[in-house]
Design an enzyme around this catalytic site. Sequence first.
Site: not given
Length: 359
Positions: A99, A317-319
């Site tokens: 991210v 994930g993570e953004g």
Amino acid sequence: MQTLADLLNTIPAIDPAAMSRAQRHIDGLLKPVGSLGRLEALAIQLAGMPGLNGIPHVGKKAVLVMCADHGVWEEGVAISPKEVTAIQAENMTRGTTGVCVLAAQAGANVHVVDVGIDSAEPIPGLINMRVARGSGNIASAPAMSRRQAEKLLLDVICYTRELAKNGVTLFGVGELGMANTTPAAAIVSTITGRDPEEVVGIGANLPTDKLANKIDVVRRAITLNQPNPQDGIDVLAKVGGFDLVGIAGVMLGAASCGLPVLLDGFLSYAAALAACQMSPAIKPYLIPSHLSVEKGARIALSHLGLEPYLNMDMRLGEGSGAALAMPIIEAACAIYNNMGELAASNIVLPGNTTSDLNS
């Protein structure tokens, strides 16, 4: 200081008049009507958000990553050691995670927030909103108390609103937490009414021979805790996690300022389902970035009525997906603000009935 109830009741409505003006403006640009497809619809959606004052534009950009551990990790629903949450959170402060790289490429700042990491000491460089050292094991107890959920929601909403006051006009959400696809699946199953077997996936490469146990854990969590699908806070408190509460808080905070928020993957869909139960008025402010390959993704998005802009087979994930989609938002703003007009070039296209492009 405003209460959570006050904030939930004051989400501004989308401005239909501003959207109509934007539609007329876009129809009068140097192109066939509708030829830029969803990019046009996105610009019109942005124009209706009161925080942008009728003109689609992007100021500062921020991705807020909510980091927390989960007691349900003890049930064998994830293969990564729980300590990876703290290690990766620290790596985020160095800018070396997925991210961080994608956000830097998009010109966005990453805010790494500790809402429940299981570490003895606070991690330097993280924003400390830690509620506890991990949530409860949802297979045997609630994830947290309702009071804890409400306080964290309010804290994150206030932090998000402060960022908006300092010039952030585009938010993205992300998360970090080993085993967090398990509570996310529990939320999706609860709110959509679908069986856990339909929404539980492999998360971060869980071996398929362990999937039956994960499904059983989600089913037990819902049966034990009996979350009320009509009460988003109750669902988050009983079968969610601190990271999921934090993500919902960002969505509510951005919407309370009339500003857009980019979803990420499966975790963000789950949080959005809960947030929309708290305040349906936030839905027009949610922009789906990409289609996660996690099993329950399409079910959650269908319930939300959202269609992602990207399909990249991503599940980090993570953004990461939110950061990746930020240039799409900027592209929608660019066509709105920078393209020439048909009238200025004396072009009349069949089917274009725009009479006053600037009205």
